[in-house]
Design a protein around this motif. Structure first.
Motif, mmCIF file in Angstrom:
data_model
loop_
_atom_site.group_PDB
_atom_site.id
_atom_site.type_symbol
_atom_site.label_atom_id
_atom_site.label_comp_id
_atom_site.label_asym_id
_atom_site.label_seq_id
_atom_site.Cartn_x
_atom_site.Cartn_y
_atom_site.Cartn_z
ATOM 1 N N HIS A 145 87.864 -71.906 16.379
ATOM 2 C CA HIS A 145 87.503 -73.194 16.936
ATOM 3 C C HIS A 145 87.991 -73.539 18.311
ATOM 4 C CE1 HIS A 145 87.297 -75.118 12.578
ATOM 5 N NE2 HIS A 145 86.149 -74.473 13.095
ATOM 6 N N LYS A 146 89.060 -72.729 18.725
ATOM 7 C CA LYS A 146 89.662 -72.978 19.972
ATOM 8 C C LYS A 146 88.756 -72.204 21.119
ATOM 9 C CE LYS A 146 94.586 -72.882 22.135
ATOM 10 N NZ LYS A 146 95.666 -72.142 21.866
ATOM 11 N N SER A 147 88.367 -71.393 20.598
ATOM 12 C CA SER A 147 87.252 -70.795 21.655
ATOM 13 C C SER A 147 86.114 -71.556 21.728
ATOM 14 C CB SER A 147 86.948 -69.239 21.139
ATOM 15 O OG SER A 147 86.486 -68.672 22.081
ATOM 16 N N LEU A 148 85.700 -71.960 20.794
ATOM 17 C CA LEU A 148 84.505 -72.904 20.559
ATOM 18 C C LEU A 148 84.596 -74.142 21.559
ATOM 19 C CD1 LEU A 148 83.265 -72.427 16.811
ATOM 20 C CD2 LEU A 148 81.823 -71.752 18.926
ATOM 21 N N ARG A 149 85.493 -74.497 21.441
ATOM 22 C CA ARG A 149 86.080 -76.001 22.218
ATOM 23 C C ARG A 149 85.781 -75.649 23.674
ATOM 24 N NH1 ARG A 149 90.469 -79.654 19.193
ATOM 25 N NH2 ARG A 149 89.411 -79.444 17.142
ATOM 26 N N ASN A 198 69.672 -79.192 22.625
ATOM 27 C CA ASN A 198 69.506 -80.533 21.905
ATOM 28 C C ASN A 198 68.225 -80.258 20.983
ATOM 29 O OD1 ASN A 198 68.819 -82.970 21.057
ATOM 30 N ND2 ASN A 198 68.924 -84.046 23.023
ATOM 31 N N MET A 199 68.749 -79.686 19.585
ATOM 32 C CA MET A 199 67.417 -79.685 18.640
ATOM 33 C C MET A 199 68.372 -79.869 17.412
ATOM 34 S SD MET A 199 67.286 -75.338 18.983
ATOM 35 C CE MET A 199 68.512 -74.517 19.762
ATOM 36 N N GLY A 200 67.337 -80.183 16.404
ATOM 37 C CA GLY A 200 67.774 -80.598 15.027
ATOM 38 C C GLY A 200 68.810 -79.818 14.344
ATOM 39 N N SER A 201 68.552 -78.407 14.496
ATOM 40 C CA SER A 201 69.704 -77.532 13.670
ATOM 41 C C SER A 201 70.937 -77.742 14.358
ATOM 42 C CB SER A 201 69.130 -76.119 13.639
ATOM 43 O OG SER A 201 69.041 -75.461 14.870
ATOM 44 N N ILE A 202 71.161 -78.209 15.502
ATOM 45 C CA ILE A 202 72.425 -78.202 16.121
ATOM 46 C C ILE A 202 72.929 -79.578 16.224
ATOM 47 C CG2 ILE A 202 73.552 -77.790 18.234
ATOM 48 C CD1 ILE A 202 71.491 -75.835 19.188
ATOM 49 N N LYS A 217 83.844 -89.688 18.620
ATOM 50 C CA LYS A 217 84.186 -88.712 17.677
ATOM 51 C C LYS A 217 84.563 -87.483 18.222
ATOM 52 C CE LYS A 217 81.391 -89.119 13.906
ATOM 53 N NZ LYS A 217 80.408 -89.151 13.102
ATOM 54 N N PRO A 218 85.385 -86.608 17.797
ATOM 55 C CA PRO A 218 85.861 -85.300 18.342
ATOM 56 C C PRO A 218 84.717 -84.336 17.861
ATOM 57 C CG PRO A 218 87.310 -85.720 16.428
ATOM 58 C CD PRO A 218 86.242 -87.046 16.576
ATOM 59 N N LEU A 219 83.558 -83.991 18.757
ATOM 60 C CA LEU A 219 82.489 -83.317 18.299
ATOM 61 C C LEU A 219 82.625 -81.707 19.017
ATOM 62 C CD1 LEU A 219 79.446 -85.642 18.262
ATOM 63 C CD2 LEU A 219 80.769 -84.807 16.249
ATOM 64 N N TYR A 220 82.579 -80.937 18.308
ATOM 65 C CA TYR A 220 82.647 -79.535 18.993
ATOM 66 C C TYR A 220 81.718 -78.671 18.239
ATOM 67 C CZ TYR A 220 87.118 -81.405 20.911
ATOM 68 O OH TYR A 220 87.949 -81.973 21.442
ATOM 69 N N LEU A 221 81.508 -77.378 18.467
ATOM 70 C CA LEU A 221 80.659 -76.649 17.962
ATOM 71 C C LEU A 221 81.333 -75.960 16.796
ATOM 72 C CD1 LEU A 221 78.995 -74.317 20.785
ATOM 73 C CD2 LEU A 221 77.891 -75.846 19.254
ATOM 74 N N CYS A 222 80.929 -75.841 15.658
ATOM 75 C CA CYS A 222 81.266 -75.509 14.278
ATOM 76 C C CYS A 222 80.695 -74.337 13.750
ATOM 77 C CB CYS A 222 81.298 -76.530 13.188
ATOM 78 S SG CYS A 222 81.990 -78.084 13.584
ATOM 79 N N HIS A 242 76.517 -75.635 14.716
ATOM 80 C CA HIS A 242 76.159 -76.896 14.809
ATOM 81 C C HIS A 242 77.165 -77.453 15.634
ATOM 82 C CE1 HIS A 242 77.729 -77.680 11.013
ATOM 83 N NE2 HIS A 242 78.160 -78.912 11.356
ATOM 84 N N LEU A 243 76.881 -78.714 16.216
ATOM 85 C CA LEU A 243 77.769 -79.632 16.907
ATOM 86 C C LEU A 243 78.368 -80.547 15.692
ATOM 87 C CD1 LEU A 243 78.916 -80.104 19.789
ATOM 88 C CD2 LEU A 243 77.232 -82.028 19.617
ATOM 89 N N GLY A 244 79.711 -80.559 15.577
ATOM 90 C CA GLY A 244 80.264 -81.438 14.359
ATOM 91 C C GLY A 244 81.682 -81.431 14.532
ATOM 92 N N VAL A 245 82.270 -82.107 13.299
ATOM 93 C CA VAL A 245 83.847 -82.177 13.462
ATOM 94 C C VAL A 245 84.456 -80.681 12.815
ATOM 95 C CG1 VAL A 245 85.705 -83.485 12.511
ATOM 96 C CG2 VAL A 245 83.406 -84.614 13.029
ATOM 97 N N GLN A 246 85.024 -80.032 13.548
ATOM 98 C CA GLN A 246 85.478 -78.592 13.087
ATOM 99 C C GLN A 246 86.282 -78.705 11.865
ATOM 100 O OE1 GLN A 246 87.562 -77.169 16.549
ATOM 101 N NE2 GLN A 246 85.586 -76.185 17.202
#
Length: 336
Positions: free
Chosen positions: A116-120, A129-133, A205-210, A235-239
């Motif tokens: 998570h730290k690396s993804l941030r 910008n696509m539906g699956s993300i 909202k704290p959105l990051y890659l999950c 996807h982009l969301g709450v980790q």
């Protein structure tokens, strides 16, 4: 070996020593280590997204990932003569995280925090910008689940002759549904508070890659490292959702052991602190009766004339576990 897989492997600049079949894939021993060849049915855009993110992760030490390998043409996809598409990626022969080993569970939680730290640190790009993300918000998904619970309950109420499963639902529905409503309202209020506090009026909202599908099957415990694999639901969301999925699997196996749950969170936060809102989000996810919804949703969408005995047992087990689950919520999230 099937000829079409050979056609795919021949497109890579690799000396292959041996190939053996896995579950729907081919494990290849090569001059550059172990690789996995598998069919791919997604879009090229999605594949490029995963590759770009994995390329930016810090995976040289204690954290590893199943990076994709490009073929001679520089493509992530290799197509056999019959049109079947394949990807090749780095692979690991290490075993999955042992949910009976508390030390290993804590180690896995800390490795997830490293991910998570690396993804941030990965900047989000406009072409992603696509539906699956950009998936629907968590509170919207759970609100839909609540409507599904209501439909199933109303259907059962309208039946004159009720099965054992249906009588069980009538008996415990209110207890679980109240928690479901409370969890959704809590999540909605949490983000509304965030919007109100934001200076520019936007949702902060704290959105990051999950990772998006994190459980013990995706945590391979190596010698001095952990390989976190399969990013096809990233996807982009709450980790916090990743931590929730892994912790819930563990807690169910350990009868909602408070000490183990607390030690998992401590191991995670020693690497990456969670904000107060992320912690509250985690609480609302645990509060939501996800396993109960799954059983009811399975019933409603399946052949209602016959429900397997194991599903009745699962429903009863959830009811029996409710006191220890509630105690876990009260003690782990006291003051949240």
């Amino acid at each position: 070996m099937n000829e079409k897989y050979v056609e795919a492997l021949e497109q890579y600049e690799l000396e292959i020593f041996s190939v053996r079949k896995g579950r729907g894939s081919w494990i290849c021993e090569t001059e550059d280590g172990c690789k996995l060849l598998k069919e791919y049915r997604g879009t090229v855009k999605r594949l490029e997204f995963e590759d770009q993110v994995l390329d930016q992760l810090d995976t040289g030490g204690a954290l590893r990932a199943d990076r994709y390998v490009r073929n001679r043409e520089g493509s992530l996809l290799s197509i056999a003569g019959d049109g079947t598409r394949y990807v090749l990626k780095d692979w690991f022969l290490d075993r999955e995280c042992d949910l009976k080993d508390n030390r290993e569970i804590r180690l896995a939680a800390s490795r997830l925090a490293m991910l998570h730290k690396s993804l941030r640190k990965v900047p989000f790009q406009e072409e992603w910008n696509m539906g699956s993300i950009l998936i629907e918000p968590l509170e919207t998904e759970l609100e839909r689940h609540n409507r599904e619970l209501q439909r199933a309950r109303n259907y059962i109420r309208g039946k004159r002759k009720k099965s054992e499963f249906e009588l069980c639902v009538i008996g415990n529905y209110n207890m679980f549904y109240e928690q479901a409503v409370q969890a959704v309202e809590g999540l909605k209020g949490l983000w509304e508070e965030t919007r109100a506090a934001s200076l520019d009026g936007e949702d902060s909202k704290p959105l990051y890659l999950c990772h998006g599908d994190l459980d013990q099957h995706h945590l391979l415990m190596g010698d001095g490292y952990t390989a976190i694999i399969e990013y096809n639901r990233m996807h982009l969301g709450v980790q916090s959702t990743d931590l929730y999925r892994f912790m819930r699997k563990v807690m169910e196996k350990h009868n909602w052991n408070v000490d183990l749950g607390r030690s998992m969170m401590d191991a995670y936060e020693r690497v990456l602190d969670m904000s107060a809102k992320e912690m509250r989000c985690l609480y609302y996810m645990f509060l939501y009766p996800e396993k109960y919804w799954k059983q009811i949703n399975f019933y409603y969408n399946a052949n209602k004339a016959w429900i397997p005995a194991r599903n009745i047992e699962k429903l009863r087990s959830l009811e029996e576990q409710q006191p220890v689950r509630n105690r876990f919520l009260e003690q782990i999230f006291a003051g949240v």
